[in-house]
Design a protein around this motif. Structure first.
Motif, short mmCIF file in Angstrom:
data_model
loop_
_atom_site.label_atom_id
_atom_site.label_comp_id
_atom_site.label_asym_id
_atom_site.label_seq_id
_atom_site.Cartn_x
_atom_site.Cartn_y
_atom_site.Cartn_z
N ASP A 263 19.24 -16.80 -40.92
CA ASP A 263 19.73 -16.15 -39.71
C ASP A 263 18.79 -14.99 -39.37
N SER B 186 19.23 -11.82 -39.30
CA SER B 186 19.30 -10.63 -40.16
C SER B 186 18.40 -10.74 -41.39
N GLU C 236 26.93 -16.69 -30.44
CA GLU C 236 26.74 -16.17 -31.80
C GLU C 236 25.30 -15.73 -32.02
N ASP D 10 24.72 -12.49 -30.20
CA ASP D 10 25.31 -11.37 -30.93
C ASP D 10 24.43 -10.96 -32.10
N GLU D 11 23.85 -11.95 -32.80
CA GLU D 11 22.92 -11.64 -33.89
C GLU D 11 21.68 -10.92 -33.36
N ALA E 50 22.51 -7.41 -32.80
CA ALA E 50 22.69 -6.71 -34.08
C ALA E 50 21.37 -6.34 -34.74
#
Length: 142
Positions: free
Chosen positions: A66, A68, A88, A91-92, A95
Motif C-alpha cells: 500500500d 504507506s 480507499e 484516502d491513502e 494520508a
C-alpha cells in the motif's frame, strides 16, 4: 473541481517526478502494465502498488502492499481501481501526503475527488496520463 483544462494537466504532468501506481499488474496484457512502462519511458519513477503481488518487481521496481509502505515523497497517485474502490486509494494518497491523484479512464468517484481537493490535492478523473502525455506534447523528463 477535477483538472480538465489542458494547461492544468500539462503543468501537473511537468511538475510530477514520482508516481505511485495503485493497481499495478505484472501481466503484460493489463493496461496498468503498459501504462507503467510508458510512464517510465517518459522519465517518471513509477512505484507499483498491489497487495496481491507485494514483494515482486514490475519493470524493475519493487511492488509495495500500500502507499504507506513506500516511505518517500509521492507527487502523483495513479489509480487503476474500479470507481467504488478508488475512494480507499484516494484516502491513502491523502494520508501519505501525495500532491495529486489521477483516476484512470472510466474511474469516477466524486466523493473521493471532493475529499482529495479538500485536503489540498489536485485531482484528475476519467483520463490516462499515458494518453495525455503525447496529446499535450509533453517532452520526456531528462
Amino acid at each position: 473541481m477535477p483538472l480538465t483544462q489542458d494547461a492544468d494537466l500539462r503543468t501537473l504532468l511537468q511538475e510530477t517526478r514520482v508516481i505511485a501506481l495503485v493497481g499495478a499488474s505484472d501481466r503484460p496484457d493489463r493496461p496498468s502494465y503498459r501504462v507503467k512502462r510508458t510512464l517510465q519511458e517518459h522519465g517518471y519513477r513509477v512505484i507499483p502498488v498491489n497487495p496481491q503481488i507485494t514483494g515482486e518487481h514490475v519493470h524493475g521496481e519493487f511492488v509495495f502492499r500500500d502507499l504507506s509502505q513506500i516511505g518517500e515523497s509521492i507527487d502523483l497517485v495513479d489509480i487503476f481501481r474500479n470507481s467504488a474502490a478508488a475512494g480507499e486509494a484516494v484516502d491513502e494518497a491523502i494520508a501519505v501526503g501525495a500532491k495529486a491523484v489521477w483516476l484512470q479512464l472510466g474511474v469516477i468517484n466524486e466523493a473521493a475527488a471532493e475529499r482529495a481537493e479538500a485536503a489540498g490535492l489536485k485531482v484528475v478523473m476519467d483520463r490516462c496520463p499515458a494518453i495525455e502525455l503525447p496529446r499535450l506534447e509533453i517532452a520526456p523528463i531528462a
